[in-house]
Design a protein around this motif. Structure first.
Motif, PDB file in Angstrom:
ATOM      1  N   VAL A 109       0.847  -1.195   0.000  1.00  0.00           N
ATOM      2  CA  VAL A 109       0.000   0.000   0.000  1.00  0.00           C
ATOM      3  C   VAL A 109       0.878   1.240   0.000  1.00  0.00           C
ATOM      4  O   VAL A 109       2.021   1.224   0.486  1.00  0.00           O
ATOM      5  N   PHE A 110       0.356   2.305  -0.573  1.00  0.00           N
ATOM      6  CA  PHE A 110       0.897   3.650  -0.363  1.00  0.00           C
ATOM      7  C   PHE A 110      -0.299   4.577  -0.211  1.00  0.00           C
ATOM      8  O   PHE A 110      -1.164   4.628  -1.095  1.00  0.00           O
ATOM      9  N   ASN A 111      -0.371   5.270   0.914  1.00  0.00           N
ATOM     10  CA  ASN A 111      -1.495   6.143   1.219  1.00  0.00           C
ATOM     11  C   ASN A 111      -1.049   7.599   1.202  1.00  0.00           C
ATOM     12  O   ASN A 111      -0.499   8.095   2.190  1.00  0.00           O
ATOM     13  N   PRO A 112      -1.263   8.327   0.115  1.00  0.00           N
ATOM     14  CA  PRO A 112      -0.947   9.761   0.141  1.00  0.00           C
ATOM     15  C   PRO A 112      -1.699  10.499   1.241  1.00  0.00           C
ATOM     16  O   PRO A 112      -1.151  11.392   1.885  1.00  0.00           O
ATOM     17  N   VAL A 113      -2.959  10.108   1.481  1.00  0.00           N
ATOM     18  CA  VAL A 113      -3.717  10.707   2.575  1.00  0.00           C
ATOM     19  C   VAL A 113      -4.812   9.733   3.009  1.00  0.00           C
ATOM     20  O   VAL A 113      -5.469   9.101   2.181  1.00  0.00           O
ATOM     21  N   SER A 114      -4.954   9.584   4.328  1.00  0.00           N
ATOM     22  CA  SER A 114      -6.061   8.825   4.915  1.00  0.00           C
ATOM     23  C   SER A 114      -6.886   9.781   5.760  1.00  0.00           C
ATOM     24  O   SER A 114      -6.345  10.737   6.344  1.00  0.00           O
ATOM     25  N   PHE A 115      -8.182   9.529   5.860  1.00  0.00           N
ATOM     26  CA  PHE A 115      -9.077  10.419   6.601  1.00  0.00           C
ATOM     27  C   PHE A 115      -9.719   9.661   7.757  1.00  0.00           C
ATOM     28  O   PHE A 115     -10.243   8.571   7.576  1.00  0.00           O
ATOM     29  N   TRP A 116      -9.670  10.279   8.939  1.00  0.00           N
ATOM     30  CA  TRP A 116     -10.328   9.746  10.123  1.00  0.00           C
ATOM     31  C   TRP A 116     -11.555  10.621  10.406  1.00  0.00           C
ATOM     32  O   TRP A 116     -11.423  11.813  10.695  1.00  0.00           O
ATOM     33  N   TYR A 117     -12.750  10.019  10.338  1.00  0.00           N
ATOM     34  CA  TYR A 117     -13.999  10.740  10.594  1.00  0.00           C
ATOM     35  C   TYR A 117     -14.393  10.507  12.051  1.00  0.00           C
ATOM     36  O   TYR A 117     -14.683   9.358  12.441  1.00  0.00           O
ATOM     37  N   CYS A 118     -14.414  11.569  12.843  1.00  0.00           N
ATOM     38  CA  CYS A 118     -14.643  11.466  14.284  1.00  0.00           C
ATOM     39  C   CYS A 118     -15.991  12.094  14.633  1.00  0.00           C
ATOM     40  O   CYS A 118     -16.172  13.309  14.482  1.00  0.00           O
ATOM     41  N   HIS A 119     -16.923  11.267  15.122  1.00  0.00           N
ATOM     42  CA  HIS A 119     -18.290  11.711  15.369  1.00  0.00           C
ATOM     43  C   HIS A 119     -18.579  11.879  16.856  1.00  0.00           C
ATOM     44  O   HIS A 119     -17.877  11.312  17.701  1.00  0.00           O
ATOM     45  N   ASP A 120     -19.646  12.624  17.140  1.00  0.00           N
ATOM     46  CA  ASP A 120     -20.162  12.654  18.504  1.00  0.00           C
ATOM     47  C   ASP A 120     -21.233  11.576  18.652  1.00  0.00           C
ATOM     48  O   ASP A 120     -21.563  10.869  17.685  1.00  0.00           O
ATOM     49  N   SER A 121     -21.777  11.438  19.850  1.00  0.00           N
ATOM     50  CA  SER A 121     -22.730  10.354  20.110  1.00  0.00           C
ATOM     51  C   SER A 121     -24.037  10.520  19.347  1.00  0.00           C
ATOM     52  O   SER A 121     -24.773   9.554  19.160  1.00  0.00           O
ATOM     53  N   ALA A 122     -24.312  11.753  18.881  1.00  0.00           N
ATOM     54  CA  ALA A 122     -25.525  11.989  18.103  1.00  0.00           C
ATOM     55  C   ALA A 122     -25.296  11.819  16.612  1.00  0.00           C
ATOM     56  O   ALA A 122     -26.232  11.944  15.821  1.00  0.00           O
ATOM     57  N   GLY A 124     -22.998  13.634  14.741  1.00  0.00           N
ATOM     58  CA  GLY A 124     -22.395  14.778  14.087  1.00  0.00           C
ATOM     59  C   GLY A 124     -20.904  14.588  13.886  1.00  0.00           C
ATOM     60  O   GLY A 124     -20.222  14.006  14.737  1.00  0.00           O
ATOM     61  N   LEU A 125     -20.391  15.063  12.758  1.00  0.00           N
ATOM     62  CA  LEU A 125     -18.958  14.981  12.493  1.00  0.00           C
ATOM     63  C   LEU A 125     -18.277  16.126  13.231  1.00  0.00           C
ATOM     64  O   LEU A 125     -18.449  17.296  12.880  1.00  0.00           O
ATOM     65  N   ARG A 126     -17.473  15.809  14.234  1.00  0.00           N
ATOM     66  CA  ARG A 126     -16.850  16.828  15.078  1.00  0.00           C
ATOM     67  C   ARG A 126     -15.394  17.087  14.713  1.00  0.00           C
ATOM     68  O   ARG A 126     -14.860  18.137  15.057  1.00  0.00           O
ATOM     69  N   ALA A 127     -14.754  16.150  14.040  1.00  0.00           N
ATOM     70  CA  ALA A 127     -13.360  16.358  13.662  1.00  0.00           C
ATOM     71  C   ALA A 127     -13.031  15.474  12.469  1.00  0.00           C
ATOM     72  O   ALA A 127     -13.599  14.389  12.297  1.00  0.00           O
ATOM     73  N   LEU A 128     -12.109  15.974  11.655  1.00  0.00           N
ATOM     74  CA  LEU A 128     -11.555  15.204  10.549  1.00  0.00           C
ATOM     75  C   LEU A 128     -10.043  15.225  10.711  1.00  0.00           C
ATOM     76  O   LEU A 128      -9.435  16.294  10.795  1.00  0.00           O
ATOM     77  N   LEU A 129      -9.444  14.052  10.799  1.00  0.00           N
ATOM     78  CA  LEU A 129      -7.992  13.958  10.836  1.00  0.00           C
ATOM     79  C   LEU A 129      -7.514  13.555   9.446  1.00  0.00           C
ATOM     80  O   LEU A 129      -7.876  12.491   8.947  1.00  0.00           O
ATOM     81  N   ALA A 130      -6.711  14.406   8.828  1.00  0.00           N
ATOM     82  CA  ALA A 130      -6.103  14.100   7.536  1.00  0.00           C
ATOM     83  C   ALA A 130      -4.673  13.666   7.796  1.00  0.00           C
ATOM     84  O   ALA A 130      -3.842  14.460   8.218  1.00  0.00           O
ATOM     85  N   SER A 141      -0.133  14.600  10.488  1.00  0.00           N
ATOM     86  CA  SER A 141      -1.585  14.527  10.629  1.00  0.00           C
ATOM     87  C   SER A 141      -2.147  15.875  11.024  1.00  0.00           C
ATOM     88  O   SER A 141      -1.662  16.504  11.973  1.00  0.00           O
ATOM     89  N   TYR A 142      -3.178  16.309  10.299  1.00  0.00           N
ATOM     90  CA  TYR A 142      -3.837  17.584  10.552  1.00  0.00           C
ATOM     91  C   TYR A 142      -5.208  17.306  11.174  1.00  0.00           C
ATOM     92  O   TYR A 142      -6.078  16.703  10.533  1.00  0.00           O
ATOM     93  N   LEU A 143      -5.394  17.744  12.412  1.00  0.00           N
ATOM     94  CA  LEU A 143      -6.670  17.553  13.105  1.00  0.00           C
ATOM     95  C   LEU A 143      -7.515  18.804  12.890  1.00  0.00           C
ATOM     96  O   LEU A 143      -7.183  19.882  13.383  1.00  0.00           O
ATOM     97  N   LEU A 144      -8.618  18.647  12.170  1.00  0.00           N
ATOM     98  CA  LEU A 144      -9.458  19.764  11.756  1.00  0.00           C
ATOM     99  C   LEU A 144     -10.800  19.688  12.467  1.00  0.00           C
ATOM    100  O   LEU A 144     -11.439  18.630  12.482  1.00  0.00           O
ATOM    101  N   THR A 145     -11.223  20.807  13.037  1.00  0.00           N
ATOM    102  CA  THR A 145     -12.470  20.829  13.800  1.00  0.00           C
ATOM    103  C   THR A 145     -13.363  21.964  13.332  1.00  0.00           C
ATOM    104  O   THR A 145     -12.913  22.917  12.689  1.00  0.00           O
TER     105      THR A 145
END
Length: 274
Positions: A109-122, A124-130, A141-145
């Motif tokens: 594998v080679f991953n130029p970018v992977s995305f982590w989708y971080c949700h709240d309990s309801a 909602g998307l609260r953060a995206l880690l690139a 890694s860039y943690l975007l809120t």
């Protein structure tokens, strides 16, 4: 199903995404290309449930992932690692965490970018880690809120400073802008890069979702059995085209500030105007 998941999605299955990558350089020489790829999107709390003969977690298989490719790169629990960084950044994301990434295909594998989708309990998307990886073997890694802790929607523009030497045709300066759109059937992430003179690059990855199962995985592998090698080959082919077009070349800095586990938290986020 809500845009980014909901409490009703607790038992939603892992996903296979058949997508297209678009990359467009606007200056000093115009260059644009589009090519097909496929990704997986996995619930990090349920990785142990994914192990099948055709899909492996931390073992060689037709298709799969290795936990040491992400996060701390030591094989530790990815959900625990991500939640620790969310807590350190003060992000209220107590729901599911999904990782979207290129899988290992026949072990590679080679991953130029992977995305982590971080949700709240309801849901909602609260953060995206690139999580960005360069061809030089470095990662950042860039943690975007969202603005003021609000959920990220399709109208939110996420912004961060560039921290990693990714391409020899761009300096480590300027900023990225991210846009995320998800529906029950489709996925899209757009990334624009700006230097001191303005917009330089437009990139995106988007396509259609399906359930990750033996049939969909087999079809994806039959269509692109050498996806990892084609990604790397295309990167170098496009680099050669830029070099032949006399686009300025910037060597990798001798001292990198982008160690593998580094996470940069960014809150510089604006809303698009209607």
């Amino acid at each position: 199903m809500s845009t980014f998941g909901s409490t009703s999605d607790t038992l939603s299955p892992p996903l296979l995404l058949v997508e297209r990558v678009m990359h467009e350089r606007l200056r000093p020489a115009h260059n644009r290309f589009v090519y097909p790829v496929f990704c997986v999107r996995l619930n990090l709390d349920r990785l142990k449930d994914l192990d099948r003969w055709w899909f492996g977690v931390d073992r060689r298989c037709l298709m799969g992932i290795r936990t040491r490719d992400y996060g701390a790169c030591d094989g530790s629990d990815l959900a625990v690692w991500m939640r620790r960084h969310l807590a350190e950044a003060g992000v209220q994301a107590d729901g599911e965490i999904w990782l979207q990434t290129f899988p290992r295909v026949f072990g590679y594998v080679f991953n130029p970018v992977s995305f982590w989708y971080c949700h709240d309990s309801a849901g909602g998307l609260r953060a995206l880690l690139a999580e960005v990886t360069s061809t030089f073997g470095e990662r950042h890694s860039y943690l975007l809120t969202g603005p003021e802790g609000q959920a990220i929607t399709s109208s939110t523009t996420l912004e961060c400073r560039k921290q990693l030497h990714v391409s020899p045709f761009c300096r480590v300066e300027g900023r990225y802008q991210f846009r995320v759109r998800d529906t029950a059937d489709t996925s899209f992430v757009g990334i624009d890069y700006f230097d001191s003179a303005g917009l330089v690059l437009r990139t995106s990855i988007g396509g259609r979702k399906s359930v990750l199962n033996r049939q969909s995985a087999t079809q994806a592998l039959m269509r692109q059995p050498f996806m990892t090698f084609s990604i790397i080959a295309r990167i170098y082919w496009q680099a050669m085209r830029l070099w032949l077009a006399d686009v300025p070349f910037f060597p990798k800095p001798q001292v990198s500030n982008a160690a593998s586990p580094t996470v940069t938290s960014e809150n510089a986020i604006t809303e698009k105007k209607p």
